[in-house]
Scaffold this motif. Structure first.
Motif, PDB file in Angstrom:
ATOM      1  N   HIS A   9       5.583   2.268   3.169  1.00  0.00           N
ATOM      2  CA  HIS A   9       4.946   1.029   3.602  1.00  0.00           C
ATOM      3  C   HIS A   9       3.543   1.059   2.975  1.00  0.00           C
ATOM      4  N   ALA A  47       0.346   3.907   3.367  1.00  0.00           N
ATOM      5  CA  ALA A  47       0.727   5.193   3.972  1.00  0.00           C
ATOM      6  C   ALA A  47       0.246   6.362   3.118  1.00  0.00           C
ATOM      7  N   GLY A  48      -0.007   6.087   1.816  1.00  0.00           N
ATOM      8  CA  GLY A  48      -0.544   7.160   0.973  1.00  0.00           C
ATOM      9  C   GLY A  48       0.263   7.445  -0.283  1.00  0.00           C
ATOM     10  N   THR A  57       0.014   6.162  -3.381  1.00  0.00           N
ATOM     11  CA  THR A  57      -0.811   6.353  -4.582  1.00  0.00           C
ATOM     12  C   THR A  57      -1.517   7.707  -4.534  1.00  0.00           C
ATOM     13  N   LYS A  67      -6.001  -5.622  -2.365  1.00  0.00           N
ATOM     14  CA  LYS A  67      -6.674  -5.690  -1.065  1.00  0.00           C
ATOM     15  C   LYS A  67      -6.715  -7.136  -0.598  1.00  0.00           C
ATOM     16  N   ASN A  73       2.244  11.995   6.315  1.00  0.00           N
ATOM     17  CA  ASN A  73       0.900  12.110   5.734  1.00  0.00           C
ATOM     18  C   ASN A  73      -0.196  11.855   6.786  1.00  0.00           C
ATOM     19  N   ALA A 127      -2.223  14.125   2.029  1.00  0.00           N
ATOM     20  CA  ALA A 127      -2.313  13.959   0.574  1.00  0.00           C
ATOM     21  C   ALA A 127      -3.766  13.895   0.128  1.00  0.00           C
TER      22      ALA A 127
END
Ligand code: G4P
Length: 536
Positions: free
Chosen positions: A18, A21-22, A24, A49, A139, A255
């Protein structure tokens, strides 16, 4: 080197999540560990953004085709890893679903604070359609998140998959101390560090080790209790179940802080599948077969209007792809050769001479490819399983510059070939409807039609609830539907009949009155013949 040894060296996967969530951040950390990049911050985020078309296009331009992150190839422990990028914005989710057809496994990232989110569930549904093996990374353990056992329960319940934690956190948020590796009883201590890649690993003989209790007191006891619970409740890790998409191993980490990433990567490299056999319209194709075959799952437009060329991304499924060799484009029944096929290595693109199963190559495309196209050495077959889903939003296309009808026609064809949207043309009229997943896509289409094709349009609201593809066992049966719902019947690009229902009531009535019709919410992309799932 033989094809088999090339295949054994390859793992092709995608990271999905989603938004936020991390994904990238994790991608970047995997590249950092593999040595493909040296500093954090090199991978550009592809999320938006502010949800405006101009922002999206600006980001796409910056990413550019020359530094296309559509596929990142890197090496780790002598394994060639192909990481396929997926769009960061949910309005472009369909692109992600198609990319999932080109991978052999996925890593699913979950935000420990938010748990399973809307897009997580949708992505998992797509993985389930193809029994794609999934590893889950929970994460942001450095934040005050949800209780890990509760998260594991939620994963099983909402994602409908058995999970098996392979690591478990000691505390979380401010009291996060590290992650315990359940299998080799090692403890990895957490240190907030965003750039360093080594970790502070210590071995304890067992969870009952006095030192562990001494150092962490009640938290260590809690960890011990939780692990006992996990061992009692969850099945042991079973690699075959993972490979069949029945069980997902779970890792915890952060991460952003480089924490838990190495364990994830090491496990991924050891258990993730190598390129798998794939189904075509006529037979199953083994990757080890001598003759080359592959399919196009993504088309990336060049956003510079001076260069109309596009790049078609092809997944090699069997044999060996060679530069300058003629291959058969099955849909067009034409032989084509490619003078500069490319692969993408972190930030740079390079022309390659050959490619093997699992590899993804970029082919310069002057307009011959559509998503789902298959290339072979002559055999007539099409790869299956590339889904086309019912869009969620529909608008009528109104041409605001009638002098540019041809340009509009061409633009719509091109953009829908790319998979940016779906085009439906009224069956008994000529109204055109564009269907998309998210609002932002309308703005992007409008902008690109004007800047790349010189056509200007308005999108007019259309009363619509859902679109379904209509399939009949006998062609004659279609008449009844035509009689009652003629205005709502359209054809898609592949000439499949589509019914755009204006309300759920209308859809139910149509179903009731046409018991011989199959109403489908998704079909196979290239031919529209095979069904992936029936409507409920
Ligand atoms: P996405 O691609 O899935 O959309 O997520 P992305 O990696 O961009 O991460 C979303 C936000 O979450 C970013 O913050 C990122 O720094 C943060 N993040 C990622 N991993 C962790 C983690 O382990 N712990 C914590 N605390 N945060 C994490 P942002 O403020 O939105 O962006 P940025 O300004 O930091 O780039």
């Amino acid at each position: 080197m033989s094809i088999l040894s090339e295949i054994q060296k390859r793992k092709t996967f995608a990271i999905i999540s989603h938004p936020d969530a991390g994904k990238t951040t994790l991608t970047e950390k995997l590249l950092l560990y593999s040595g493909a990049i040296q500093i954090a911050g090199a991978v550009k985020s592809n999320k938006i953004k502010k949800t405006a078309a101009s922002d999206f296009l600006e980001i796409e331009k910056q990413r550019g085709i020359s530094v296309a992150t559509s596929v990142l190839t890197f090496q780790y422990n002598d394994i060639n890893i192909n990481l396929l990028d997926t769009p960061g914005h949910k309005d472009f989710a369909e692109d992600t679903y198609r990319t999932l057809t080109a991978v052999d496994s996925v890593i699913l990232v979950i935000d420990s604070v938010k748990g399973v989110e809307e897009q997580t569930e949708k992505l998992m549904n797509v993985c389930r359609m193809r029994n794609t093996p999934v590893i889950i990374f929970i994460n942001k353990m450095d934040r005050e998140g949800r209780y890990p056992i509760e998260l594991l329960d939620e994963l099983e319940e909402k994602l409908d998959i058995r999970v098996r934690p392979l690591s478990y956190p000691l505390g979380m948020g401010k009291s996060f101390r590290g992650v315990f590796n359940i299998y080799n009883n090692t403890f990895n201590f957490f240190q907030s560090n965003k750039t360093r890649v080594e970790e502070d690993v210590e071995v304890f003989t067992s969870l009952y080790d006095e030192n562990l209790i001494e150092r962490f007191g009640d938290s260590a006891k809690k960890l011990r209790d939780d692990i006992e619970l996990i061992d009692g409740v969850y099945d042991h890790f079973d690699k075959d179940k993972y490979l069949n998409g029945e069980q997902a191993p779970v890792f915890f980490g952060s991460a952003l802080n480089n924490f838990g990433v190495k364990e994830l990567l090491d496990t991924f490299v050891s258990i993730a599948p190598m390129p798998k056999p794939r189904e075509t319209t006529s037979r199953m194709v083994e990757p080890t077969e001598e003759t080359f075959s592959g399919f196009v799952f993504k088309i990336h437009a060049n956003l510079d209007p001076k260069h109309r060329d596009r790049i078609a991304f092809l997944r090699v499924c069997s044999g060996k792809f060679e530069r300058n060799k003629f291959f058969h484009h099955v849909r067009l029944d034409r032989d084509l050769k490619f003078t500069s096929p490319a692969t993408f290595m972190a930030q740079t693109k390079s022309v390659i001479d050959d490619a093997y199963p699992g590899d993804v190559i970029g082919l310069y495309d002057s307009g011959v490819f559509k998503i789902g196209d298959t290339l072979t050495e002559g055999e007539v077959m099409m790869y299956k399983g590339i889904p086309q889903f019912s869009p969620e939003l529909f608008r009528l296309v109104r041409n605001t510059d009638p002098m540019k009808s041809k340009q509009l026609e061409k633009g719509l064809q091109n953009l829908t070939d790319e998979g940016l949207a779906q085009l439906f043309v009224q069956d008994m009229g000529n109204r055109k409807v564009v269907g998309v997943v998210g609002e932002l896509q309308f703005d992007v289409i409008k902008y690109r039609l004007l800047h790349e094709f010189g056509a200007s349009v308005d999108f007019v609201h259309l009363q619509s609830y859902k679109a379904c593809w209509i399939k009949y066992d006998k062609v004659e049966d279609i008449d009844e539907l035509q009689r009652i719902r003629g205005n709502n019947l359209f054809k898609d690009k592949h000439n499949n009949l589509v019914y755009i229902a204006d309300s759920s009531y209308a859809l139910n009535i149509a179903k009731e009155k046409n018991p011989k019709a199959h109403f489908l919410f998704s079909i196979e992309h290239n031919t529209g013949t095979a069904e992936l799932e029936n409507s409920k």
